[in-house]
Design an enzyme around this catalytic site. Structure first.
Site, PDB file in Angstrom:
ATOM      1  N   GLN A 185      -4.848  -1.871   9.698  1.00  0.00           N
ATOM      2  CA  GLN A 185      -4.556  -3.084   8.840  1.00  0.00           C
ATOM      3  C   GLN A 185      -5.188  -4.373   9.671  1.00  0.00           C
ATOM      4  O   GLN A 185      -4.851  -4.276  10.863  1.00  0.00           O
ATOM      5  CB  GLN A 185      -3.180  -3.285   8.618  1.00  0.00           C
ATOM      6  CG  GLN A 185      -2.733  -4.842   7.753  1.00  0.00           C
ATOM      7  CD  GLN A 185      -3.304  -4.533   6.439  1.00  0.00           C
ATOM      8  OE1 GLN A 185      -3.192  -3.640   5.719  1.00  0.00           O
ATOM      9  NE2 GLN A 185      -4.124  -5.710   6.072  1.00  0.00           N
ATOM     10  N   LYS A 191       0.990  -1.227   0.075  1.00  0.00           N
ATOM     11  CA  LYS A 191       0.091   0.007   0.112  1.00  0.00           C
ATOM     12  C   LYS A 191       0.878   1.283   0.071  1.00  0.00           C
ATOM     13  O   LYS A 191       0.587   2.340  -0.686  1.00  0.00           O
ATOM     14  CB  LYS A 191      -0.857  -0.024   1.249  1.00  0.00           C
ATOM     15  CG  LYS A 191      -2.089  -0.960   0.889  1.00  0.00           C
ATOM     16  CD  LYS A 191      -2.675  -1.310   2.359  1.00  0.00           C
ATOM     17  CE  LYS A 191      -3.786  -2.446   2.120  1.00  0.00           C
ATOM     18  NZ  LYS A 191      -4.443  -3.053   3.161  1.00  0.00           N
ATOM     19  N   ASP A 231     -11.014   2.432   3.898  1.00  0.00           N
ATOM     20  CA  ASP A 231     -11.295   1.126   3.837  1.00  0.00           C
ATOM     21  C   ASP A 231     -12.808   0.768   3.706  1.00  0.00           C
ATOM     22  O   ASP A 231     -13.188  -0.394   3.405  1.00  0.00           O
ATOM     23  CB  ASP A 231     -10.909   0.346   5.230  1.00  0.00           C
ATOM     24  CG  ASP A 231      -9.707  -0.573   4.755  1.00  0.00           C
ATOM     25  OD1 ASP A 231      -9.540  -1.021   3.515  1.00  0.00           O
ATOM     26  OD2 ASP A 231      -9.023  -1.230   5.833  1.00  0.00           O
TER      27      ASP A 231
END
Ligand code: NDP
Length: 292
Positions: free
Chosen positions: A93, A49, A116
């Site tokens: 994450q 990322k 997200d």
């Protein structure tokens, strides 16, 4: 059979986003990447990322709290990022280690920075077809991949195997939306579904998000179907330096010859997820500049 290359489609999107960012005035979009602990898969996802952000011109801020961080401390860290006007997007994450309450952390992120797409409000906005929200990256990536591969879902029977909040449910909602490219008839299956193969065999488009290597076999697929394999599973492989290889939820060699189109693992849905994260971060930056 046509292979849908997520690598190629994601590269096209990344090139488009790079152009979009280079045309921006003011500070570039900024993504905060929070990785708790040192889980090897999380380390490699965050690295990927960070690398993609750099390629596009998105600033990334990497925050690496130790595994011993408490729920309260992690929430305080999220609050700081929420309040920081220089941060447009926040990604925590998954999975979080130990006793940390992941859902509470996802909900702590300000919905306008939730790139997200895991916050309750953003999931609700998909259901309401409200374009101001952030669709979670993997489901959004699947829709984008289908659109760019000329698969129009209108009137098709989409069968999703898996009902997680991260993949199964949101992708089903997106396919169901009353808009161009979507408009599918959707069935969602899970571990309590009776006679799963009878349902998957009805799928014009089969989306496998189960997390079990080679779960979908050729007897479960209708000839001519489009198959999207979301699964990322580690299979022991002594011939590799890493000691494993990545395989999907679909038994590719048996299923692929039957299909009209299929995604590989790796190089399918995975790269799309990262591309859509960047797209969401740029959208968050744009929306925050508009709101001043
Ligand atoms: P979850 O474990 O959260 O969900 C798995 C789903 O599969 C559950 O709904 C479960 O049903 C269902 N399931 C499990 N066993 C069976 C069975 N025997 N029959 C029918 N359904 C079953 O996983 P995720 O959704 O988070 O991830 C799924 C896969 O996708 C994983 O391999 C993950 O690594 C991968 N992934 C890939 C991403 C990418 O970028 N390519 C991003 C995110 C995930 P029940 O609800 O009843 O337990």
């Amino acid at each position: 059979m046509e292979l849908i290359s997520g690598n190629q489609i994601a590269a096209d999107i990344i090139a488009e986003l790079k152009q979009e960012v280079s045309a921006l005035s003011g500070r570039p979009p900024c993504l905060a990447l929070v990785r708790v602990g040192d889980d090897p898969a999380s380390v490699s996802y965050v690295k990927k990322k960070e690398k993609t952000a750099a390629e596009i011109g998105v600033t990334s801020r990497i925050i690496l709290p130790p595994e011993s961080i408490s729920q309260g401390e992690l929430e305080a860290l999220i609050d700081e990022l929420n309040a920081d006007p220089d941060v447009d997007g926040i990604l925590v994450q998954s999975p979080l280690p130990g006793e940390l309450d992941e859902l509470a952390i996802f909900r702590r992120v300000l919905p306008t920075k939730d790139v997200d797409g895991f916050h309750t409000l953003n999931l609700g906005k998909i259901a309401q077809e409200d374009e101001t929200g952030f669709a979670s990256c993997t489901p959004a990536g699947i829709m984008e991949m289908l659109a760019r591969s000329d698969v129009d879902l209108r009137g098709k029977h989409v069968v999703v195997v898996g009902r997680s909040l991260i993949v199964g449910k949101p992708v089903a909602l997106l396919a169901l939306q009353k808009k161009a490219g979507a408009n599918a008839t959707v069935t969602i299956c899970h571990s309590a579904t009776a006679d799963l193969p009878a349902l998957t065999r009805q799928a014009d488009v089969l989306i496998a998000a189960i997390g079990r290597a080679h779960f979908v076999t050729k007897d479960m697929v209708k000839p001519g179907a489009v198959v999207i394999d979301v699964g990322i599973n580690r299979m022991p492989d002594a011939s590799r330096k890493s000691g494993y290889r990545l395989v999907g939820d679909v038994e590719f060699d048996g299923v692929a010859p039957l299909t009209a189109k299929i995604t590989p693992v790796p190089g399918g849905v995975g790269p799309m997820t990262v591309a859509m994260l960047m797209k969401n971060t740029i959208k968050a930056h744009r929306l925050s500049s508009l709101s001043g």
